[in-house]
Design an enzyme around this catalytic site. Structure first.
Site, PDB file in Angstrom:
ATOM      1  N   GLY A 109       0.774  -1.323   0.104  1.00 34.53           N
ATOM      2  CA  GLY A 109      -0.025  -0.020   0.106  1.00 34.53           C
ATOM      3  C   GLY A 109       0.734   1.119   0.070  1.00 34.53           C
ATOM      4  O   GLY A 109       0.287   2.373  -0.174  1.00 34.53           O
ATOM      5  N   GLY A 136      -0.427   1.579  -4.802  1.00 36.99           N
ATOM      6  CA  GLY A 136      -1.158   1.790  -3.456  1.00 36.99           C
ATOM      7  C   GLY A 136      -1.349   3.190  -3.074  1.00 36.99           C
ATOM      8  O   GLY A 136      -2.620   3.497  -2.585  1.00 36.99           O
ATOM      9  N   TYR A 150     -40.446  16.270   1.952  1.00 42.11           N
ATOM     10  CA  TYR A 150     -39.378  15.480   1.680  1.00 42.11           C
ATOM     11  C   TYR A 150     -38.951  15.536   0.226  1.00 42.11           C
ATOM     12  O   TYR A 150     -37.942  15.962  -0.082  1.00 42.11           O
ATOM     13  CB  TYR A 150     -39.500  14.220   2.350  1.00 42.11           C
ATOM     14  CG  TYR A 150     -38.523  13.361   2.141  1.00 42.11           C
ATOM     15  CD1 TYR A 150     -37.399  13.490   3.481  1.00 42.11           C
ATOM     16  CD2 TYR A 150     -38.482  12.242   1.231  1.00 42.11           C
ATOM     17  CE1 TYR A 150     -36.429  12.599   3.382  1.00 42.11           C
ATOM     18  CE2 TYR A 150     -37.238  11.088   1.521  1.00 42.11           C
ATOM     19  CZ  TYR A 150     -36.369  11.318   2.456  1.00 42.11           C
ATOM     20  OH  TYR A 150     -35.361  10.442   2.541  1.00 42.11           O
ATOM     21  N   PRO A 168     -31.582   6.452  -4.941  1.00 43.37           N
ATOM     22  CA  PRO A 168     -31.678   5.079  -4.799  1.00 43.37           C
ATOM     23  C   PRO A 168     -33.253   4.861  -4.372  1.00 43.37           C
ATOM     24  O   PRO A 168     -33.863   5.668  -4.158  1.00 43.37           O
ATOM     25  CB  PRO A 168     -31.065   4.734  -3.050  1.00 43.37           C
ATOM     26  CG  PRO A 168     -30.602   6.051  -2.788  1.00 43.37           C
ATOM     27  CD  PRO A 168     -30.859   7.183  -3.903  1.00 43.37           C
ATOM     28  N   THR A 169     -33.571   3.692  -4.720  1.00 42.87           N
ATOM     29  CA  THR A 169     -35.178   3.220  -4.485  1.00 42.87           C
ATOM     30  C   THR A 169     -35.288   2.960  -2.866  1.00 42.87           C
ATOM     31  O   THR A 169     -34.219   3.203  -2.192  1.00 42.87           O
ATOM     32  CB  THR A 169     -35.545   2.064  -5.125  1.00 42.87           C
ATOM     33  OG1 THR A 169     -34.564   0.965  -5.208  1.00 42.87           O
ATOM     34  CG2 THR A 169     -35.699   2.451  -6.685  1.00 42.87           C
ATOM     35  N   LYS A 172     -42.020  -5.933  13.952  1.00 40.11           N
ATOM     36  CA  LYS A 172     -43.501  -6.365  14.124  1.00 40.11           C
ATOM     37  C   LYS A 172     -43.587  -7.854  14.158  1.00 40.11           C
ATOM     38  O   LYS A 172     -44.080  -8.383  15.134  1.00 40.11           O
ATOM     39  CB  LYS A 172     -44.528  -5.771  13.167  1.00 40.11           C
ATOM     40  CG  LYS A 172     -44.831  -4.153  13.547  1.00 40.11           C
ATOM     41  CD  LYS A 172     -45.695  -3.722  12.532  1.00 40.11           C
ATOM     42  CE  LYS A 172     -45.877  -2.347  12.540  1.00 40.11           C
ATOM     43  NZ  LYS A 172     -46.437  -1.606  11.599  1.00 40.11           N
TER      44      LYS A 172
END
Ligand code: NAP
Ligand code: GFB
Length: 335
Positions: free
Chosen positions: A15, A20, A147, A174-175, A198
């Site tokens: 790295g 890296g 919103y 996003p969904t 629940k």
């Protein structure tokens, strides 16, 4: 599944070398206790402290815990039912958060910002499937217009920053997202975490498992781990100002009843369950196309829904004591 199973740790050997060094990123995961982003001074302090070069902007009200926000029922989180109740609060506070994050990013010369929108930004009445060109073609669904307007204005703002200052501010759509670490509040959460909780209590206490609405609405769900990978792709590879929808295919819509059935299976609940049709269904469907994403990314394997749901349910059951479960009525509390 332990918490570790959800943690991604990447070992880069060699790295310190040329390659890296080019991929060495430092990630800062800020939460509200680091600064309430509705406050411009708090936003400035956060950016001064970490001096980010890139920002993935996820903070949003509708998803708040631990913030000094007084609502009528003294609690705050997302999902259909909360969005229906707090339209003004969600409009104002998300507008403040988004403006502070973008303006501070501009002032501190952040190279790239990806803001997280949601498919609720799309018009209620528009030709399906939804795609990135249709955001501003009509008003959003009335159930969450506060919103939704705050979120869709981010797209307008991104374009304005680009045209006036050349900024690379973009957004992702996003969904419905689910996975470990979600907000599992019984009422004020999204459908999957709410129903998982629940169903868990129904199994544990032998109480009824009731699903809100008719069970008929259709949704596309994305596993949070898949979404995380897509955000990293977007950060590295995506150069447009226009948003990109991050979603499974439009042919992968499933009904709320199918979600409830999968939850019953994942939790191992053996009783009957029922639908409370006096409660809202919200939008019937809002199928979103992932054609743009797939065209740009080439290929992406989404985690199958049942597998993702089982992993989420296992995480929830194993982490019940530390998960965000909100207030559980005494009668329902597990021993
Ligand atoms: P979440 O679990 O509720 O997390 C919200 C995050 O925002 C938390 O880190 C929270 O900090 C932080 N935050 C909230 N208000 C803040 C404020 N005033 N100042 C600073 N930080 C604040 O939400 P999520 O589900 O991960 O959602 C992330 C993003 O995805 C949001 O932009 C949301 O609109 C979008 N999205 C979510 C879904 C979904 O189904 N969940 C779907 C589409 C889009 P604390 O934990 O300290 O409160
Ligand atoms: O996840 P959810 O609240 O949000 O799902 P949306 C709502 C759908 O699930 C409705 C049914 O059809 C509800 O009738 N449902 C059944 C339940 N049982 C439950 C339950 O226990 N809790 C919840 N929450 N729903 C959201 C927007 O819409 O989509 C957000 O409100 C965001 O702003 C998110 O954009 C992606 O998918 O309807």
């Amino acid at each position: 599944m332990s918490d570790l199973a959800n943690k991604i740790v990447i070992l880069v050997t060699g790295g310190s070398g040329l390659v890296g060094s080019a991929i060495r990123w430092e990630w800062i995961f800020a939460r509200s206790s680091e600064g309430d982003l509705r406050d411009p001074e708090a936003a400035k302090k956060l950016f001064e402290k970490y001096k980010p070069t890139h920002v993935i902007h996820l903070a949003a009200l509708g998803n708040l815990f631990g913030i000094d926000l007084i609502l009528a029922d003294n609690s705050v989180v997302g999902g259909l039912f909360k969005n229906m109740k707090y339209k003004l609060t969600f409009l104002r506070d998300n507008t403040l958060i988004n403006d502070n994050v973008l303006q501070t990013s501009h002032e501190t010369k952040v190279k790239k910002v990806i803001s997280c929108l949601s498919t609720c930004v799309f018009p209620d009445r528009v030709q399906y499937p939804l795609d990135e060109t249709k955001i501003h073609l009509g008003p959003p669904h009335e159930s969450n217009f506060g919103y939704a307007h705050a979120k869709r204005m981010v797209d307008v703002t991104n374009h304005a920053y680009h045209e006036e200052f050349g900024s690379s501010f973009t957004s992702a759509i996003p969904t419905n997202v689910f996975g470990p670490h979600d907000n599992f509040d019984l009422e004020d959460s999204h459908v999957i975490p709410g129903l998982l909780h629940k169903c868990y209590l129904a199994k544990k206490n032998g109480t009824p498992f009731t699903v809100a609405g008719t069970g008929k609405p259709l949704r596309q769900f994305i596993y949070s781990r898949d979404l995380a990978k897509l955000f990293i792709w977007q950060l590295r590879e995506y150069d447009e100002i226009d948003p990109v929808i991050l979603s499974v295919g439009e042919n992968e819509e499933i009904s709320i009843k199918q979600v409830a059935d999968a939850i019953v299976k994942a939790i191992g609940f053996e009783g009957d369950y029922k639908f409370d049709t006096t409660r809202a269904d919200g939008q019937f469907r809002k199928p979103a196309s992932n054609a743009k994403l797939l065209r740009l990314i080439g290929n992406f394997t989404f985690t199958p829904f049942d597998q993702a749901l089982e992993e989420t349910a296992a995480w929830f059951v194993q982490n019940y004591d530390k998960a965000r479960i909100g207030q559980v009525p005494k009668a329902n509390e597990p021993e």
